[in-house]
Design a protein around this motif. Structure first.
Motif, PDB file in Angstrom:
ATOM      1  N   ASN A 192      12.944 -13.735  10.821  1.00 39.34           N
ATOM      2  CA  ASN A 192      11.843 -14.171   9.956  1.00 39.34           C
ATOM      3  C   ASN A 192      10.496 -14.057  10.664  1.00 39.34           C
ATOM      4  O   ASN A 192       9.473 -13.796  10.020  1.00 39.34           O
ATOM      5  CB  ASN A 192      12.075 -15.591   9.418  1.00 39.34           C
ATOM      6  CG  ASN A 192      12.053 -16.635  10.502  1.00 39.34           C
ATOM      7  OD1 ASN A 192      12.954 -16.661  11.340  1.00 39.34           O
ATOM      8  ND2 ASN A 192      11.038 -17.479  10.526  1.00 39.34           N
ATOM      9  N   ASP A 193      10.471 -14.219  11.985  1.00 38.20           N
ATOM     10  CA  ASP A 193       9.193 -14.052  12.697  1.00 38.20           C
ATOM     11  C   ASP A 193       8.755 -12.582  12.676  1.00 38.20           C
ATOM     12  O   ASP A 193       7.559 -12.290  12.593  1.00 38.20           O
ATOM     13  CB  ASP A 193       9.307 -14.572  14.133  1.00 38.20           C
ATOM     14  CG  ASP A 193       9.304 -16.096  14.175  1.00 38.20           C
ATOM     15  OD1 ASP A 193       8.550 -16.714  13.387  1.00 38.20           O
ATOM     16  OD2 ASP A 193      10.067 -16.668  14.975  1.00 38.20           O
ATOM     17  N   ALA A 196       7.374 -12.027   9.316  1.00 34.29           N
ATOM     18  CA  ALA A 196       6.040 -12.644   9.236  1.00 34.29           C
ATOM     19  C   ALA A 196       4.984 -11.718   9.857  1.00 34.29           C
ATOM     20  O   ALA A 196       3.895 -11.537   9.311  1.00 34.29           O
ATOM     21  CB  ALA A 196       6.040 -14.002   9.935  1.00 34.29           C
ATOM     22  N   ILE A 216       7.883  -4.811  -3.252  1.00 35.71           N
ATOM     23  CA  ILE A 216       9.174  -5.255  -2.706  1.00 35.71           C
ATOM     24  C   ILE A 216       8.891  -5.918  -1.367  1.00 35.71           C
ATOM     25  O   ILE A 216       8.022  -5.446  -0.621  1.00 35.71           O
ATOM     26  CB  ILE A 216      10.146  -4.066  -2.494  1.00 35.71           C
ATOM     27  CG1 ILE A 216      10.353  -3.294  -3.806  1.00 35.71           C
ATOM     28  CG2 ILE A 216      11.484  -4.522  -1.924  1.00 35.71           C
ATOM     29  CD1 ILE A 216      11.292  -2.086  -3.693  1.00 35.71           C
ATOM     30  N   VAL A 217       9.571  -6.986  -1.062  1.00 38.48           N
ATOM     31  CA  VAL A 217       9.374  -7.642   0.228  1.00 38.48           C
ATOM     32  C   VAL A 217      10.040  -6.814   1.331  1.00 38.48           C
ATOM     33  O   VAL A 217      10.868  -5.952   1.051  1.00 38.48           O
ATOM     34  CB  VAL A 217       9.937  -9.082   0.227  1.00 38.48           C
ATOM     35  CG1 VAL A 217       9.216  -9.938  -0.820  1.00 38.48           C
ATOM     36  CG2 VAL A 217      11.439  -9.110   0.006  1.00 38.48           C
ATOM     37  N   HIS A 225      25.023  -5.294   9.165  1.00 36.46           N
ATOM     38  CA  HIS A 225      24.335  -5.412   7.873  1.00 36.46           C
ATOM     39  C   HIS A 225      23.454  -4.196   7.565  1.00 36.46           C
ATOM     40  O   HIS A 225      22.905  -4.098   6.475  1.00 36.46           O
ATOM     41  CB  HIS A 225      23.502  -6.692   7.827  1.00 36.46           C
ATOM     42  CG  HIS A 225      24.349  -7.916   7.668  1.00 36.46           C
ATOM     43  ND1 HIS A 225      23.842  -9.187   7.742  1.00 36.46           N
ATOM     44  CD2 HIS A 225      25.687  -8.064   7.437  1.00 36.46           C
ATOM     45  CE1 HIS A 225      24.818 -10.064   7.559  1.00 36.46           C
ATOM     46  NE2 HIS A 225      25.942  -9.404   7.389  1.00 36.46           N
ATOM     47  N   MET A 228      23.846  -2.521   4.412  1.00 34.64           N
ATOM     48  CA  MET A 228      23.450  -3.270   3.206  1.00 34.64           C
ATOM     49  C   MET A 228      21.933  -3.200   3.074  1.00 34.64           C
ATOM     50  O   MET A 228      21.216  -4.123   3.460  1.00 34.64           O
ATOM     51  CB  MET A 228      23.902  -4.728   3.374  1.00 34.64           C
ATOM     52  CG  MET A 228      25.371  -4.842   3.741  1.00 34.64           C
ATOM     53  SD  MET A 228      25.809  -6.486   4.377  1.00 34.64           S
ATOM     54  CE  MET A 228      27.448  -6.130   5.052  1.00 34.64           C
ATOM     55  N   PRO A 229      21.435  -2.097   2.507  1.00 33.69           N
ATOM     56  CA  PRO A 229      19.998  -1.797   2.630  1.00 33.69           C
ATOM     57  C   PRO A 229      19.062  -2.822   2.011  1.00 33.69           C
ATOM     58  O   PRO A 229      17.914  -2.896   2.413  1.00 33.69           O
ATOM     59  CB  PRO A 229      19.873  -0.457   1.901  1.00 33.69           C
ATOM     60  CG  PRO A 229      21.090  -0.333   1.052  1.00 33.69           C
ATOM     61  CD  PRO A 229      22.166  -1.061   1.795  1.00 33.69           C
ATOM     62  N   HIS A 230      19.518  -3.615   1.048  1.00 30.94           N
ATOM     63  CA  HIS A 230      18.573  -4.483   0.341  1.00 30.94           C
ATOM     64  C   HIS A 230      18.605  -5.943   0.784  1.00 30.94           C
ATOM     65  O   HIS A 230      18.031  -6.806   0.128  1.00 30.94           O
ATOM     66  CB  HIS A 230      18.771  -4.341  -1.172  1.00 30.94           C
ATOM     67  CG  HIS A 230      18.440  -2.965  -1.646  1.00 30.94           C
ATOM     68  ND1 HIS A 230      19.307  -2.184  -2.373  1.00 30.94           N
ATOM     69  CD2 HIS A 230      17.329  -2.206  -1.460  1.00 30.94           C
ATOM     70  CE1 HIS A 230      18.733  -1.005  -2.618  1.00 30.94           C
ATOM     71  NE2 HIS A 230      17.548  -0.996  -2.075  1.00 30.94           N
ATOM     72  N   LEU A 231      19.240  -6.209   1.925  1.00 29.26           N
ATOM     73  CA  LEU A 231      19.138  -7.552   2.493  1.00 29.26           C
ATOM     74  C   LEU A 231      17.733  -7.727   3.071  1.00 29.26           C
ATOM     75  O   LEU A 231      17.127  -6.783   3.573  1.00 29.26           O
ATOM     76  CB  LEU A 231      20.175  -7.778   3.597  1.00 29.26           C
ATOM     77  CG  LEU A 231      21.659  -7.680   3.230  1.00 29.26           C
ATOM     78  CD1 LEU A 231      22.508  -8.379   4.294  1.00 29.26           C
ATOM     79  CD2 LEU A 231      21.973  -8.267   1.862  1.00 29.26           C
ATOM     80  N   THR A 232      17.226  -8.946   3.016  1.00 30.10           N
ATOM     81  CA  THR A 232      15.869  -9.184   3.517  1.00 30.10           C
ATOM     82  C   THR A 232      15.937  -9.640   4.976  1.00 30.10           C
ATOM     83  O   THR A 232      16.119  -8.811   5.860  1.00 30.10           O
ATOM     84  CB  THR A 232      15.132 -10.168   2.603  1.00 30.10           C
ATOM     85  OG1 THR A 232      15.914 -11.343   2.425  1.00 30.10           O
ATOM     86  CG2 THR A 232      14.891  -9.522   1.236  1.00 30.10           C
ATOM     87  N   TRP A 233      15.814 -10.915   5.271  1.00 24.25           N
ATOM     88  CA  TRP A 233      15.892 -11.371   6.664  1.00 24.25           C
ATOM     89  C   TRP A 233      16.532 -12.751   6.685  1.00 24.25           C
ATOM     90  O   TRP A 233      16.691 -13.402   5.658  1.00 24.25           O
ATOM     91  CB  TRP A 233      14.506 -11.419   7.314  1.00 24.25           C
ATOM     92  CG  TRP A 233      13.551 -12.349   6.621  1.00 24.25           C
ATOM     93  CD1 TRP A 233      13.437 -13.704   6.789  1.00 24.25           C
ATOM     94  CD2 TRP A 233      12.561 -12.004   5.625  1.00 24.25           C
ATOM     95  NE1 TRP A 233      12.460 -14.208   5.964  1.00 24.25           N
ATOM     96  CE2 TRP A 233      11.906 -13.198   5.239  1.00 24.25           C
ATOM     97  CE3 TRP A 233      12.178 -10.805   5.025  1.00 24.25           C
ATOM     98  CZ2 TRP A 233      10.892 -13.214   4.281  1.00 24.25           C
ATOM     99  CZ3 TRP A 233      11.160 -10.825   4.076  1.00 24.25           C
ATOM    100  CH2 TRP A 233      10.524 -12.020   3.721  1.00 24.25           C
ATOM    101  N   GLU A 235      17.191 -16.406   9.532  1.00 26.57           N
ATOM    102  CA  GLU A 235      16.580 -17.139  10.657  1.00 26.57           C
ATOM    103  C   GLU A 235      17.241 -16.765  11.978  1.00 26.57           C
ATOM    104  O   GLU A 235      16.897 -17.315  13.020  1.00 26.57           O
ATOM    105  CB  GLU A 235      16.747 -18.647  10.451  1.00 26.57           C
ATOM    106  CG  GLU A 235      16.087 -19.201   9.221  1.00 26.57           C
ATOM    107  CD  GLU A 235      16.554 -20.637   8.963  1.00 26.57           C
ATOM    108  OE1 GLU A 235      15.823 -21.569   9.330  1.00 26.57           O
ATOM    109  OE2 GLU A 235      17.660 -20.804   8.410  1.00 26.57           O
TER     110      GLU A 235
END
Lengths: 402, 402
Positions: A192-193, A196, A216-217, A225, A228-233, A235
């Motif tokens: 997540n950092d 950010a 798109i974020v 992973h 799995m191309p559409h995973l975000t992030w 912690e």
């Protein structure tokens, strides 16, 4: 507020839209796709979570904007259309089980004597729900409805020079943001950092060009992973000797330049290096086929033949038209780079070519966004188009690419 | 991947969903709202820009996930459902004029003997297009379709303790992000740089809790654009003696705590101070009415009566249920705080109360997100609920609140 384009350009877009309406036998076009609303008027606000519509009447000089009361001032401020053409529905239409904004819109169309015409609606568009269509049909019993999905999207397919200029700025922004984010990523840093940092750079942009939000974020799968191309992030922290895929886009005044890269934290596996070299060769071979007159299908064939020699094939399409967009997608839903798409390339078409390969336990993405020129192609970005290897993991300051 | 909730909690959600299906005479529920898909299974990816669906069959223990091939691995990794219940459609269904994913989904339902049942679909849901419904009807000629819009949303209305805990973390994140962003804003700073700071803090979160992306981007109108609540940001710089409205949300594992604040750069106008004091008093009076047994309508009445004494009224609703969300909205589309909504408050309902007022040339927003407790309410944030005045504009380090 200064519009991002000259009024003449908006009028030209409207004229081209009306030409297509004429051709398709559509007298009234109900535009609900936020990108299309922006394209025709300049309207720019995060108000598409409630129903809104731009109505193009073929024999009227100006479109009509209809939306929620609290958004009407924004429609007056961010568009070139007359204030009188901005019509607001009361708030009790919002998220109600009883009232629906399409009842209101249908009533307006009847009131202005347009209730019995041939009406085009964007049937395959996320902000026009199944219920929207039912209610609009009920409100306009004398109308004849036609599917006008992607009608305006196809007008958007060839960009103006000003649109290309905005995409170049989006390219500068994403080059810098990708570079700084990959500099920052190392084992022990939280995902997540890194996201950010990426966001900060996308929106801060450069001292000359401030960034807009991408449709798109950031997507940032890591380790296994990466399949799995559409995973975000998450912690979690990045792990040593593991790959990270980053897909994002620079955005300037709603114009996107997407970019994906794969990073290896530590020495990449032989397999990953091997696949990367095949992808890179495939990109080069595909780029060489880009010119006006070639088709999307030709590009896909160049790619397919290039990787087939090594025994690989790609199930998913190689790319798609990109540019102006609102969430949830920066693709324009028109031309796709795939074998059955025979769209003929023309100057100022713009595509995100994403020759990604996904396997059961990993994946690789190295993409590029290009413009078709008079003789070939122009790339919007310059960040190295290769597997990025971060070697000296003890230091955060000076990451190395391979 | 570790699921954000215990499998028992997902099963309980599924059981509650089935109870509602039973009550409504629905045998098969086609869930297309990404928030509802996540709520029932844990599925979390930015893949909702293509069609996907979770199918709940009333007499089967596990739902079926259907989506694009490249997203199937992500569905296996981020959900509690069996791998065998993850079904993928080929890529040629994506953005095609010929093929539609609902054809594929209908075929699957027929194949498994479910084609002639009573099927609930989310008619009023952005990711279920008008065309989706047409194609699904065509693919399932023997089915009987019912509108199940918001069926799962209503299951989501009362949160579990774990959901509340995630919202508390989102509250901590938004408190910090709002505070730091307002610290940073001053005349001469570009709006996009302030948005970049806000985003950085929302996603970096705290050392304990990493942030997720909010379902709506930061909205940040300034000057006379404060009458236009859904404008985002520009490349312009903030001006001295002008107001700025910031609306955003902290997000943790997809759970949102929205917050809006109004900032005055320099001494606020008497009018703005006056309106702010009325809004603050209205908030206090409304908060005092929150308890189990009170209705949304009661809260709205408290607010309306409080501001009416000063000659003000608010056209738009006072608030809405919030929590788990994906773009384009962090509202849950169930209970709204307005006069005709007689939802009875119960412990662990959560609302964003946004007593904003918009006028022709300006506006004010000071909001709060709360949970209904056994005896009253709990606020998720502690940042001062007032008009924030930044006085010593020569310095960036230590902004003052009024």
């Amino acid at each position: 507020m200064v519009l991002p384009f000259d009024i003449m350009e908006y009028q030209e877009r409207l004229n081209k839209t009306k030409e297509r309406m004429e051709k398709d036998g559509i007298e009234i076009l109900c535009v609900t796709n936020p990108s299309n609303m922006n394209y025709l008027t300049g309207y720019d606000a995060w108000s598409f979570y409630v129903h809104q519509m731009l109505i193009v009447i073929i024999d009227e000089p100006q479109p009509i904007w209809i939306g929620r009361t609290m958004d009407a001032n924004g429609a007056k401020a961010t568009t070139w259309i007359y204030d009188d053409n901005v019509i607001a529905y009361p708030d009790y239409y919002v998220h109600s089980d009883i009232y629906h904004p399409m009842d209101f819109i249908g009533e307006i169309l009847r009131e202005i004597g347009q209730g019995n015409r041939r009406i085009g609606v964007e049937m395959e568009q996320f902000y026009f729900t199944a219920k929207s269509f039912q209610r609009l049909q009920r409100a306009l019993p004398d109308a004849f409805f036609l599917d006008a999905s992607n009608l305006v999207n196809y007008v958007r397919l060839i960009k103006s020079d000003q649109e290309i200029e905005y995409m170049r700025r989006a390219g500068i922004i994403v080059d810098q943001a990708m570079s700084r984010t990959i500099d920052y990523i190392q084992p022990g840093v939280r995902e997540n950092d890194a996201a950010a940092h990426l966001y900060y750079n996308l929106i801060s942009g450069t001292s000359e060009y401030g960034g807009d939000y991408p449709a798109i974020v950031p997507m940032m799968p890591t380790g296994d992973h990466t399949s799995m191309p559409h995973l975000t992030w998450s912690e979690q922290t990045f792990k040593e000797n593991s790959p990270v895929v980053i897909e994002t886009a620079g955005c300037y005044k709603r114009y996107h330049v997407p970019m994906a890269r794969t990073v290896s934290l530590g020495e990449p596996s032989e397999r990953l290096q091997y696949v990367a070299s095949i992808v890179q060769e495939g990109i080069e071979n595909t780029l060489q086929t880009i010119r006006p007159g070639a088709t999307c299908s030709d590009l896909e064939a160049a790619w397919r033949n290039s990787i087939k020699r090594y025994g690989f094939e790609k199930e998913s399409r190689l790319g798609y038209s990109t540019g102006l967009s609102y969430p949830p997608d920066w693709g324009e839903h028109t031309a796709s780079i795939r074998s059955d798409d025979h769209t003929v390339l023309q100057p100022n078409m713009t595509f995100h070519m994403i020759p990604a390969l996904w396997f059961e336990n990993d994946g690789i993405e190295i993409s590029t966004t290009f413009r078709v020129t008079e003789t070939g192609y122009e790339l919007f970005t310059s960040y190295p188009r290769e597997l990025i290897v971060k070697g000296n993991l003890g230091y955060n300051t000076n990451p190395m690419s391979s």
